[in-house]
Write a protein that holds these residues in place. Structure first.
Motif, PDB file in Angstrom:
ATOM      1  N   SER A 663       0.818  -1.199   0.000  1.00 52.78           N
ATOM      2  CA  SER A 663       0.000   0.000   0.000  1.00 52.78           C
ATOM      3  C   SER A 663       0.860   1.260   0.000  1.00 52.78           C
ATOM      4  CB  SER A 663      -0.928   0.000   1.218  1.00 52.78           C
ATOM      5  OG  SER A 663      -1.715   1.177   1.254  1.00 52.78           O
ATOM      6  N   ALA A 664       1.940   1.247   0.777  1.00 55.81           N
ATOM      7  CA  ALA A 664       2.851   2.399   0.804  1.00 55.81           C
ATOM      8  C   ALA A 664       3.491   2.616  -0.566  1.00 55.81           C
ATOM      9  CB  ALA A 664       3.917   2.189   1.872  1.00 55.81           C
ATOM     10  N   ARG A 665       3.879   1.524  -1.200  1.00 58.81           N
ATOM     11  CA  ARG A 665       4.436   1.649  -2.546  1.00 58.81           C
ATOM     12  C   ARG A 665       3.397   2.224  -3.504  1.00 58.81           C
ATOM     13  NH1 ARG A 665       4.418   0.438  -7.434  1.00 58.81           N
ATOM     14  NH2 ARG A 665       2.440  -0.633  -7.131  1.00 58.81           N
ATOM     15  N   GLY A 666       2.146   1.793  -3.355  1.00 60.85           N
ATOM     16  CA  GLY A 666       1.089   2.338  -4.193  1.00 60.85           C
ATOM     17  C   GLY A 666       0.884   3.821  -3.958  1.00 60.85           C
ATOM     18  N   ASP A 667       0.957   4.242  -2.692  1.00 54.30           N
ATOM     19  CA  ASP A 667       0.823   5.674  -2.397  1.00 54.30           C
ATOM     20  C   ASP A 667       1.939   6.480  -3.050  1.00 54.30           C
ATOM     21  OD1 ASP A 667      -1.504   5.473  -1.010  1.00 54.30           O
ATOM     22  OD2 ASP A 667      -0.596   5.525   0.979  1.00 54.30           O
ATOM     23  N   PHE A 668       3.155   5.936  -3.052  1.00 51.41           N
ATOM     24  CA  PHE A 668       4.263   6.634  -3.696  1.00 51.41           C
ATOM     25  C   PHE A 668       4.000   6.741  -5.195  1.00 51.41           C
ATOM     26  CE2 PHE A 668       8.385   7.142  -5.682  1.00 51.41           C
ATOM     27  CZ  PHE A 668       9.004   8.083  -4.864  1.00 51.41           C
ATOM     28  N   PRO A 707      14.007   7.688   9.217  1.00 47.86           N
ATOM     29  CA  PRO A 707      13.921   8.593  10.374  1.00 47.86           C
ATOM     30  C   PRO A 707      14.054   7.858  11.696  1.00 47.86           C
ATOM     31  CG  PRO A 707      11.732   8.165   9.510  1.00 47.86           C
ATOM     32  CD  PRO A 707      12.692   7.456   8.587  1.00 47.86           C
ATOM     33  N   TYR A 708      14.135   6.539  11.635  1.00 50.97           N
ATOM     34  CA  TYR A 708      14.182   5.730  12.850  1.00 50.97           C
ATOM     35  C   TYR A 708      15.607   5.317  13.223  1.00 50.97           C
ATOM     36  CZ  TYR A 708       9.387   5.524  11.246  1.00 50.97           C
ATOM     37  OH  TYR A 708       8.140   5.868  10.804  1.00 50.97           O
ATOM     38  N   ALA A 709      16.587   5.746  12.429  1.00 57.03           N
ATOM     39  CA  ALA A 709      17.992   5.427  12.706  1.00 57.03           C
ATOM     40  C   ALA A 709      18.728   6.712  13.069  1.00 57.03           C
ATOM     41  CB  ALA A 709      18.644   4.767  11.496  1.00 57.03           C
ATOM     42  N   THR A 758       8.062   0.157   5.827  1.00 54.02           N
ATOM     43  CA  THR A 758       6.768   0.616   5.320  1.00 54.02           C
ATOM     44  C   THR A 758       6.569   2.096   5.584  1.00 54.02           C
ATOM     45  OG1 THR A 758       5.762  -1.565   5.642  1.00 54.02           O
ATOM     46  CG2 THR A 758       4.266   0.328   5.527  1.00 54.02           C
ATOM     47  N   TRP A 759       6.843   2.532   6.806  1.00 57.52           N
ATOM     48  CA  TRP A 759       6.590   3.930   7.143  1.00 57.52           C
ATOM     49  C   TRP A 759       7.613   4.881   6.538  1.00 57.52           C
ATOM     50  CZ3 TRP A 759       2.213   5.838   8.287  1.00 57.52           C
ATOM     51  CH2 TRP A 759       1.239   5.047   8.915  1.00 57.52           C
TER      52      TRP A 759
END
Length: 779
Positions: A663-668, A707-709, A758-759
């Motif tokens: 879904s994230a890839r689709g949003d991109f 952003p999590y690293a 994903t995020w």
């Protein structure tokens, strides 16, 4: 204006009742200016108390609207307009004549110096007013002509002096580059000082000693060294491990060759020195020796000293995540990429002596080089080696030198062109080529602005880095110093290091966002060996990507820009078919050897390289819309999700799903389509609209940084090109373990990797979509 005001006053026998006051306030960052216009009435401001006086005041007269008065007002208005126009024209003509006289009569300051480069006119609201006078075809031909008169070979010779980072030679060359930038009339020239920790040979020499059959034999006291090796002594059985890749150590394990506690000897090539040492450390080797095998380094003298570094990272490893400005005090820390075992280079002659003493199993045929020994794997208790490393760490001051041509429309958006300046030896291909190209490009592009009237929309920053031989130290420290703002301003980095290594073919490593620009540039540049063909035709035409693009590795000088800062980057080089440049890190990297590899066509190859980089710069600063193909990452994401989907059944059994990742890839994908439609339906001549679109494009690469690293603990945060558990490659490697029942896979780790990947992709899609109220997010 005083003359005009007096004239108007005389005409109407009184003082004007209103005026306009302009207040020019420079933006805090100095990037742009704002114009504040305040309208005020002098009488109103001074007599506000009487403005609402007694309506019976005889001074207040009822206006008369007779035809005679109306005609008189119209005539007066036209007269005022005509007088104002004439005064403005005469004032403008006088200024232009004065400027022309001062330019032609000035002896000390040449016409068009940096002080005279036009700056942004903030009162203008469209790009049309600053449209470049030069059409694209004319512009690229002018640039090509300027490079034709450049003598790159003489520059190579001038810049191939001894210049180890922080040395007097390095400082002297930095001053030369600085003065050249000033001479070319760049808008601004400056330098940044960094105090970094570099490692070099100590007063006690390093030593490699053979311990065999009860005898002790000193094999070598090397003059070459590997910076950032652990200091100390290590002794162990000698084991041959081919190139020191992960698959090589896996092969040794499958052959029951123990590496734990041994001294590993590996040959150079395939991967960088730092990766070889890191791989050996993972399997608990005691030390690493690296040599150059004639099979990979043909024609290399057998007594050649080799230099390099073994920090698996970039920048100063003793200030990870922090910029080394002004002796700033940092908490005690060091990069996780520093090895904990000694590592040392040895000459080919010394390697032959060691290999001849080794026994045990015969190495696989593909592991054999061209030295006379049979290439046994070793692991013999009777043949041991002692490695002693006495390198010392010292703080040194280095300089990065910069020059800028400011853009007229968006001066706070810039493309950076950079090259390493330092070198352990002559370093012709490693750094003299790049520094020469940098200086000649600064000269050519400034000439286009000053003499030919080119008006770049965006700025061009030229950067000469120091301490590149130690792992892009100068460049990385600069990136660390401005990490919080660079992704908002620098939209591309073009690396000039090692641009000329041969003549037969062309290779490049780049962000997918720069593929289209690079391909279009290859169509515009003639092949240096056959002017009847373009480089595009020379590298395979429509299949150019397959023939040209190679992976970007950590020892690439553009890697820190791409994987650490999220700035689309590109490196390229002319090289020879099926060959790698063998002389890096040695004193054989000289003009004679480089000339031989280019068939004595070094000037022609250098001009072609300058045209490739120059035309990319022009295209990035000439067009309304940034030439960054944001749609290219759709293919990268589709390929990744396709690989993930192969594990859908196994993930389902573990209670996981790839639905949200898809879904994230689709949003991109939808975000890219929306932006493309917005561009098609927008007036790009409008400065505000065009800038907003370009800023959305500029954010794409940056938002692929996880952003999590932590940038301190995990500096290379890019999920495609970085290094660490946050990367998509690491996720795939863990998924491959799902089918391996003998491996204890931590499903919580896998669950976190899926969620964070994903995020991160979703964040990139949201950034591309624009304002949050415009995001059609069904995620």
């Amino acid at each position: 204006m005083d003359t005009a005001r007096s004239t108007i006053s005389n005409l109407f026998r009184g003082e004007p009742s209103t005026y306009t006051r302009f207040s020019l306030a420079e933006h805090m960052e100095g990037d742009s200016s704002q114009v504040e216009m305040k309208l005020s009435n002098s009488e109103t401001e001074s007599e506000v108390g009487n403005s609402m006086g007694d309506p019976r005041d005889p001074r207040i007269m009822k206006p008369k609207h007779s035809p005679k008065n109306i005609c008189f007002m119209i005539v007066c208005t036209l007269l005022i307009f005509l007088i104002g126009f004439l005064l403005g024209y005469l004032s403008y003509r006088g200024r232009m004549q004065t400027k022309g006289q001062s330019c032609s009569n000035a002896d000390s300051v040449p016409c068009g110096t940096a002080e005279e480069l036009p700056s942004k006119d903030d009162s203008d609201t469209t790009l049309e007013a600053t449209r470049p006078f030069l059409e694209w075809k004319q512009l690229k031909e002018l640039l090509k002509d300027k490079f034709l008169v450049s003598s790159f070979e003489s520059r190579f010779s001038d810049f191939s002096v001894s210049r180890e980072a922080g040395s007097e030679g390095d400082q002297s060359l930095a001053l030369t580059v600085y003065n050249e930038f000033k001479r070319f009339g760049l808008h601004s020239v400056w330098n940044d000082e960094h105090y970094v920790k570099l490692q070099s040979l100590g007063s006690t020499p390093n030593r490699v000693t053979l311990l065999a059959s009860g005898t002790t034999e000193i094999i070598e006291s090397p003059k070459g060294y590997l910076a950032y090796s652990a200091a100390g002594q290590a002794t162990g059985k000698l084991v041959y491990a081919n190139y020191g890749r992960e698959e090589d150590f896996k092969m040794l394990k499958s052959m029951n060759i123990g590496v734990n506690g041994s001294v590993v000897i590996v040959r150079g090539g395939k991967i960088c020195f730092a990766a070889k040492v890191a791989n050996a450390q993972k399997v608990k080797a005691a030390a690493v020796l690296i040599y150059l095998d004639p099979a990979d380094y043909a024609n290399m003298p057998v007594d050649t000293d080799v230099f390099g570094h073994v920090h698996l990272g970039t920048g100063d490893p003793y200030t990870p995540g922090f910029p080394s400005f002004n002796h700033t005090q940092f908490p005690p820390a060091q990069s996780s990429g520093l090895p904990s075992i000694p590592a040392q280079t040895i000459t080919t002659n010394s390697a032959r002596r060691l290999l001849s003493k080794m026994t045990g199993q015969l190495a696989p045929s593909e592991w054999k080089g061209t030295l006379s020994p049979p290439y046994n794997l070793g692991n013999d208790d009777n043949v041991q080696v002692e490695v002693e490393v006495n390198n010392v760490v010292a703080e040194k001051m280095i300089h990065n030198v910069f020059g800028v041509i400011k853009g007229l429309t968006d001066p706070d958006h810039y493309v950076v062109i950079g090259a390493q300046r330092d070198s352990w030896g002559p370093g012709v291909a490693k750094s003299a080529v790049g520094t020469s190209l940098l200086v000649e490009m600064a000269k050519a592009l400034s000439d286009l602005v000053v003499k030919d009237g080119y008006k770049p929309r965006r700025s061009i920053v030229f950067a000469s880095w120091s301490a590149g031989d130690f792992g892009s130290v100068g460049a990385t420290e600069w990136l660390e110093g401005y990490l919080s703002v660079l992704h908002l301003k620098a939209f591309a980095y073009i690396n000039l290091d090692a641009a000329v290594l041969g003549s037969q073919t062309f290779k490049a490593s780049a962000s997918p966002m720069l593929y289209t620009l690079l391909g279009n540039t290859l169509k515009e540049v003639d092949s240096p060996l056959d002017s009847s063909k373009t480089l595009y035709q020379n590298v395979g035409g429509d299949s150019w990507e397959k023939q040209t693009i190679v992976p970007m590795t950590m020892d690439d000088a553009s890697y820190a820009f791409q994987a650490f800062s999220g700035i689309p980057s590109v490196s390229f080089s002319f090289t020879n078919d099926g060959d790698t440049y063998p002389y890096f890190g040695t004193k054989e990297d000289n003009l004679s050897n480089l000339n031989a590899r280019t068939g004595n066509r070094i000037d022609d190859i250098a001009r072609a390289a300058a045209n490739v980089a120059g035309q990319m710069v022009l295209r990035l600063t000439h067009d309304h819309q940034l030439s960054l193909d944001f749609d290219r990452y759709n293919g990268e994401l589709y390929s990744f999700v396709f690989k993930i989907n192969r594990f859908a059944k196994q993930l389902k059994k573990a209670g996981l799903t790839v639905k949200w990742l898809s879904s994230a890839r689709g949003d991109f994908d939808r975000a890219t389509e929306t932006l493309k439609n917005n561009i098609l339906n927008s007036d790009l001549n409008n400065a505000g609209i065009c800038r907003a679109i370009n800023e959305r494009i500029m954010m794409v690469e940056y938002h692929f940084l996880s952003p999590y690293a932590s940038p301190k603990d995990t500096p290379f945060r890019h999920i495609f090109y970085g290094s660490g558990p946050h990367t998509l490659m690491s996720l795939l490697e863990n998924l491959n373990l799902v089918n391996n029942k003998t491996t204890n896979l931590d499903m919580d780790v896998l669950r976190n990797q899926l969620a964070l990947a994903t995020w991160t992709i979703q964040g990139a899609a949201n950034a591309l979509s624009g304002d949050i109220w415009d995001i059609d997010n069904e995620f």
